[in-house]
Design a protein around this motif. Sequence first.
Motif, PDB file in Angstrom:
ATOM      1  N   PRO B 499       0.818  -1.217   0.000  1.00 27.95           N
ATOM      2  CA  PRO B 499       0.000   0.000   0.000  1.00 27.95           C
ATOM      3  C   PRO B 499       0.858   1.276   0.000  1.00 27.95           C
ATOM      4  O   PRO B 499       0.553   2.241  -0.706  1.00 27.95           O
ATOM      5  N   HIS B 500       1.925   1.252   0.744  1.00 25.27           N
ATOM      6  CA  HIS B 500       2.876   2.365   0.813  1.00 25.27           C
ATOM      7  C   HIS B 500       3.404   2.683  -0.601  1.00 25.27           C
ATOM      8  O   HIS B 500       3.396   3.821  -1.053  1.00 25.27           O
ATOM      9  N   TRP B 503       0.569   4.129  -3.104  1.00 20.79           N
ATOM     10  CA  TRP B 503       0.225   5.544  -2.972  1.00 20.79           C
ATOM     11  C   TRP B 503       1.373   6.428  -3.466  1.00 20.79           C
ATOM     12  O   TRP B 503       1.147   7.471  -4.096  1.00 20.79           O
ATOM     13  N   ARG B 557      -5.295  -8.996  -0.735  1.00 22.24           N
ATOM     14  CA  ARG B 557      -4.209  -8.459   0.073  1.00 22.24           C
ATOM     15  C   ARG B 557      -4.574  -7.028   0.447  1.00 22.24           C
ATOM     16  O   ARG B 557      -5.500  -6.442  -0.117  1.00 22.24           O
ATOM     17  N   ALA B 558      -3.789  -6.482   1.361  1.00 19.44           N
ATOM     18  CA  ALA B 558      -4.058  -5.109   1.809  1.00 19.44           C
ATOM     19  C   ALA B 558      -4.065  -4.152   0.625  1.00 19.44           C
ATOM     20  O   ALA B 558      -4.864  -3.209   0.562  1.00 19.44           O
ATOM     21  N   ALA B 560      -5.156  -4.540  -2.288  1.00 18.31           N
ATOM     22  CA  ALA B 560      -6.418  -4.559  -3.035  1.00 18.31           C
ATOM     23  C   ALA B 560      -7.368  -3.525  -2.459  1.00 18.31           C
ATOM     24  O   ALA B 560      -8.017  -2.764  -3.197  1.00 18.31           O
ATOM     25  N   GLN B 561      -7.434  -3.487  -1.136  1.00 17.46           N
ATOM     26  CA  GLN B 561      -8.311  -2.500  -0.505  1.00 17.46           C
ATOM     27  C   GLN B 561      -7.789  -1.082  -0.753  1.00 17.46           C
ATOM     28  O   GLN B 561      -8.558  -0.167  -1.013  1.00 17.46           O
ATOM     29  N   ALA B 562      -6.468  -0.953  -0.706  1.00 16.31           N
ATOM     30  CA  ALA B 562      -5.877   0.370  -0.944  1.00 16.31           C
ATOM     31  C   ALA B 562      -6.155   0.838  -2.379  1.00 16.31           C
ATOM     32  O   ALA B 562      -6.519   1.994  -2.608  1.00 16.31           O
ATOM     33  N   LYS B 564      -8.562  -0.161  -4.417  1.00 15.98           N
ATOM     34  CA  LYS B 564     -10.001   0.106  -4.563  1.00 15.98           C
ATOM     35  C   LYS B 564     -10.331   1.485  -3.991  1.00 15.98           C
ATOM     36  O   LYS B 564     -11.059   2.268  -4.601  1.00 15.98           O
ATOM     37  N   HIS B 565      -9.761   1.768  -2.846  1.00 13.74           N
ATOM     38  CA  HIS B 565      -9.986   3.060  -2.196  1.00 13.74           C
ATOM     39  C   HIS B 565      -9.454   4.193  -3.071  1.00 13.74           C
ATOM     40  O   HIS B 565     -10.108   5.226  -3.251  1.00 13.74           O
ATOM     41  N   GLU B 568     -11.761   4.727  -6.063  1.00 17.69           N
ATOM     42  CA  GLU B 568     -13.005   5.390  -5.655  1.00 17.69           C
ATOM     43  C   GLU B 568     -12.758   6.859  -5.318  1.00 17.69           C
ATOM     44  O   GLU B 568     -13.573   7.733  -5.594  1.00 17.69           O
TER      45      GLU B 568
END
Lengths: 179, 587
Positions: B499-500, B503, B557-558, B560-562, B564-565, B568
């Motif tokens: 995620p790091h 971004w 995995r984490a 995926a949520q990151a 998706k966020h 969005e």
Amino acid sequence: MFRFLRAHGIDPGPTQRPMLAGALAGLLALPPAAAVFVGLGSFSVTAERIMRLPAAATAAILVLAFVVAGVLYACLFRRAANDRGGGWLFGISFGFFLWIAAPVIILPLIPGSAMAAGRPAIGFMGSFLVWGLALGALFPYVHRPLQTDLNTRRKGLLDRFGPSSAVPHHRLLRRQPSK
Amino acid sequence: MIRVISVRKALLAGAAGAAAWEAVLRLFSVAGLPLVDLVQVLGALAVPGGAAWAWWISGFLMLLAAGALWATFYAYFVWSLFAWRPLLQGVAFSMGVAVLAQLVTYPLLQLMHASSEVARTGLLGLLDEVSWRERVGLVIGHLVYGAVLGALYTRPVGGATKQEPHPVPAPSRPRSGPLKTARPRGPSSFIFATGVECSYPTLDGGRWRLDQMAATGHYRHWRRDLELTVEVGATHLRYGPPLHLIHLGPDRYDWSFPDLVMPAMREMGITPIIDLCHFGLPSWLENFQNPEAPEALRAYAAAFADRYPWVRFYTPFNEMFVCTKLSALEGLWNEQLKSERAFVTAVRHVVKANSLMCREILQRRPDAVLVNSESGEFYQPCCPDPHIVSKAEFENERRFLPLDLLFSRPVSERMRHHLFEHGMPEDEYAWFMRGDVPRRAIIGVDYYDWNEKLIDHDGEAKALGELFGWYVIANQYWERYRRPMMHTETNAMDAREAPHWLWRQWHNVQLIQKAGVPVVGFTWYSVTDQVDWDIAQSEALGNVNPVGLFDLNRQPRAVAQAYKHLIEMFSDEPGLRDCQALKRLLT
């Protein structure tokens, strides 16, 4: 080894509940194991000659122990426990190591350190292996309905995965000087 | 899952090891030196007091089963942990099991033969009852078992090229219900992409192929992978149908697999960016030294565009520089050569193939968008040593070479001399320079943690990590070609850091867009984890790299949520909802 496993992504995902799944799978894996354990006379030997407790109390302790062992399995294997192809192997390996841990770690804690022998000893090994096999095979299927979906935003997750995760962890942890 | 294993190989290798154990120790016994008879110990448990043939059969079957089980354990947890020869790995593993057998397992097995139901002796007491002959026998048996296991259990992923084309496995859960569909977005909305890793280079002199789609289970789970793409909110999917299984020979194609996937993708509203060639060739074409490869790939591109005329986005040849460098200069894939001449030959063929494929696609689909995905590289000299500086300069020019030839951009005098010296005919160079560059061409710059390299004192390139970042590197490609840009690949090898990294890459894209560079898309590559990319696919070990949005069990995995966020949060932002750079490209 653990660092290797962590870097390889063994940490549970944001939608997963491995501990709960481990406890439930540990419980659900008990009936076939209990059949072997009782069938080969291991249960009566355990209750009457090793633990020297009433059958109900022995059964309760064993059920609790295997539920805890299910949680321990989830803690050890984490993300990998969801592998439908390899779960049976992880489970039977875990059951095998529990079986060999019993005489080395658990039994010496009991005064007199009696060990099952003969047919009951076969029952011990068989029931641990059957329980582990069932635990590992069931875990992915038990876990799936327990998971949330990607749209669920659990508290604290956005801090870990959201925009602020662009900041390196060590900087997030550093305290600002107080004014 | 941390490792993809071959269960069949493991079971066979384990059973073979167990059979070898029995054969060797039985020989000792026949020779008058009985050591340990594990078959009897096991068989007598199943058939107590039975005839010799009865306990031998049951004991032998139990030994085979135990051998197979331990081998599967070895395959998952031990195989390839150390960079040793397979036989040594097997022996080292079996010595660990031998210690366990000496201390715990064998004494406990013997306890099962006791006539009483309870033994008052502790484990230490049991140890005393194991004789030295039995101990020696256990060590010899395990040695034999480990050696056979190690020798037989190799290359758990991939397959022999001489057995191609192999049938693609059927999806595990064929469904008849409606497919998930992507949220409709405007045609010029910014591209948020992911991809299915689809490399298929050959190894071992062309005898073995590491097919990522097979190793990651995509052939079986393709429908789920498309659903996951929709679930995460990606608009586009970088997708490379398996060229080596489709293009079976001149004018011979097997479309059975893409005929399943392509219509489903269309129905789900996923826009595919089709990779026509991704690091490998069908075995009948051998490798990139083959001068017939460009023509064969041209024919494949034409056939693909004819069959799926609705496809608009293409990557005709993925990462030409990486493909040619690792195949012909570093000796890892395909032709596995290590020479400048082989590199120049591969570049000539690959760029020619790309150019011909572009023409065929545009003849059939004049509005096609060509996403020229290339690895964004940079070389930093470690010191002012003229030799080191010169090497870095050369490598910094070499990284552009395939794109320079594709886009008819004259190369430097030094590079031109290098090309001619290593086999490029001058008229061929002139042919490249006369190329007709398509209007709708995107430069895709892939970027990973290892793309920036330091040329050290020895002239070796060492990965630097993120020194300047995608913004700076991509800007160099922009300044050179002045084409719309896209971040076409990124991921992180450590799942916790993903995620790091995501971004930070996204902020690079935002910044370059603010600087006025026409950026049309961003990609997290790939949908699922990949296999053996930590060693650049140089061996078929089956180690999983946790770089995916989802793991190989298709669990998120984490990152995926990151992602998706992120999608969005930004997809409806002005400038992204209606991306002018993409709009200009599409009209």
